[in-house]
Design an enzyme around this catalytic site. Structure first.
Site, PDB file in Angstrom:
ATOM      1  N   LYS A  50       0.827  -1.207   0.000  1.00 12.71           N
ATOM      2  CA  LYS A  50       0.000   0.000   0.000  1.00 12.71           C
ATOM      3  C   LYS A  50       0.861   1.257   0.000  1.00 12.71           C
ATOM      4  O   LYS A  50       0.495   2.267  -0.609  1.00 12.71           O
ATOM      5  CB  LYS A  50      -0.949  -0.026   1.203  1.00 12.71           C
ATOM      6  CG  LYS A  50      -2.077  -1.041   1.038  1.00 12.71           C
ATOM      7  CD  LYS A  50      -2.784  -1.368   2.335  1.00 12.71           C
ATOM      8  CE  LYS A  50      -3.805  -2.486   2.116  1.00 12.71           C
ATOM      9  NZ  LYS A  50      -4.396  -2.996   3.361  1.00 12.71           N
TER      10      LYS A  50
ATOM     11  N   GLN B 164      -5.008  -1.945   9.630  1.00 15.72           N
ATOM     12  CA  GLN B 164      -4.858  -3.270   9.020  1.00 15.72           C
ATOM     13  C   GLN B 164      -5.432  -4.358   9.929  1.00 15.72           C
ATOM     14  O   GLN B 164      -5.093  -4.436  11.103  1.00 15.72           O
ATOM     15  CB  GLN B 164      -3.370  -3.550   8.745  1.00 15.72           C
ATOM     16  CG  GLN B 164      -3.104  -4.831   7.990  1.00 15.72           C
ATOM     17  CD  GLN B 164      -3.600  -4.784   6.557  1.00 15.72           C
ATOM     18  OE1 GLN B 164      -3.389  -3.810   5.840  1.00 15.72           O
ATOM     19  NE2 GLN B 164      -4.265  -5.836   6.125  1.00 15.72           N
TER      20      GLN B 164
ATOM     21  N   ASP C 245     -11.613   1.943   3.745  1.00 18.18           N
ATOM     22  CA  ASP C 245     -11.815   0.498   3.658  1.00 18.18           C
ATOM     23  C   ASP C 245     -13.291   0.150   3.463  1.00 18.18           C
ATOM     24  O   ASP C 245     -13.631  -0.960   3.051  1.00 18.18           O
ATOM     25  CB  ASP C 245     -11.316  -0.186   4.942  1.00 18.18           C
ATOM     26  CG  ASP C 245     -10.008  -0.936   4.737  1.00 18.18           C
ATOM     27  OD1 ASP C 245      -9.696  -1.265   3.578  1.00 18.18           O
ATOM     28  OD2 ASP C 245      -9.303  -1.199   5.727  1.00 18.18           O
TER      29      ASP C 245
END
Length: 280
Positions: free
Chosen positions: A48, A92, A115
């Site tokens: 990322k 995460q 997300d």
């Protein structure tokens, strides 16, 4: 049989994002938080960061020890919520067992939830309103569009019911006028149901779950899972060689859905930046 090349499409999407981001008064900013040293999560976070560089984004990475108290993580998220230069926040997953993932997800501002996991964005998806879409299911839809696979009027079967992939995948296919069946570990006659699918999406994480005899002739088969075989090689849920003999379209693992997930994250971050700069 046509391979659905997620890697190539992801590069096209990131290039479009880069060109759009370059026109903004302020470049998009993404903060990524990693708690602990899960090897797979470390790989994702590194990827990322590279994606942000490729798209011309500003990025920050926070590496927290596995034993970090949840209160410290929530404090960090709250600080990032208030930052003008940060448009997207990604914590995460999975988190260490002592942390409440739901509480952490709810702590992220819905306007920075790139997300697409916050209950507000999940609710918007359910009722058909605009909001950030979860990256993996949205990436699957982009792949279908790229290869002109129209879900309208088709029978779609999604195997897996997670909040991250399975449920939103079903909703996005329903939004595209597919007739959707959502399957899971308690579904009887799974093979019979899969054989009826014009579009079959598997997102369970069990190697060899989808065998060749479960694939309808001419189906589009989307393998979301990332597993490893006995030799440590990456593979999905689908028996690739057997499925390739019957499917009209098939995603490889790796190189199928994985790159698309990361590309949609960049697209969502650009969208967040545009909204926060009052450009939409």
């Amino acid at each position: 049989m046509t391979l659905l090349d997620g890697k190539a499409l992801a590069e096209k999407i990131k290039e479009r994002v880069r060109l759009e981001a370059a026109k903004l008064p302020r470049r998009p900013g993404l903060a990524v938080v990693l708690v602990g040293e899960d090897p797979a999560s470390r790989v994702y976070v590194t990827s990322k960061r590279k994606d942000c560089e490729a798209c011309g984004f500003y990025s920050e990475e926070y590496d927290l020890l596995a034993q970090t108290p949840q209160s410290a993580l929530l404090e960090l998220v709250e600080g990032l919520n208030g930052r003008e230069d940060i448009d997207g926040i990604l914590v995460q997953l999975p988190l260490p067992k002592h942390m409440d993932e739901d509480a952490v997800i709810r702590a992220i501002s819905p306007e920075k939830d790139v997300d697409g996991f916050h209950p507000m964005n999940a609710g918007n998806l359910l009722i058909g309103r605009e909001g950030f879409l979860p990256c993996t299911p949205a990436g699957v839809i982009e792949l279908l569009d790229e290869y002109h696979i129209d879900p309208a009027g088709k029978r779609a079967v999604v195997v897996g019911r997670s909040n991250i992939v399975g449920k939103p995948m079903g909703l996005l296919l329903l939004r595209r006028d597919a007739t959707v069946t959502l399957c899971h570990s308690k579904t009887p006659n799974l093979a019979d149901i899969c054989r009826e699918a014009d579009i079959l999406v598997s997102a369970v994480g069990r190697r060899g779950l989808i065998t060749g005899d479960m694939v309808k002739e001419g189906a589009a088969v989307i393998d979301v899972a990332m597993n490893r075989d006995e030799n440590g090689k990456l593979c999905g849920d689908v028996d690739f060689a057997a499925a390739a003999e019957k499917a009209a379209y098939l995603t490889p693992v790796p190189g199928g859905v994985g790159p698309m997930t990361r590309a949609i994250l960049m697209k969502n971050t650009l969208l967040a930046a545009k909204k926060r700069q009052n450009l939409l």
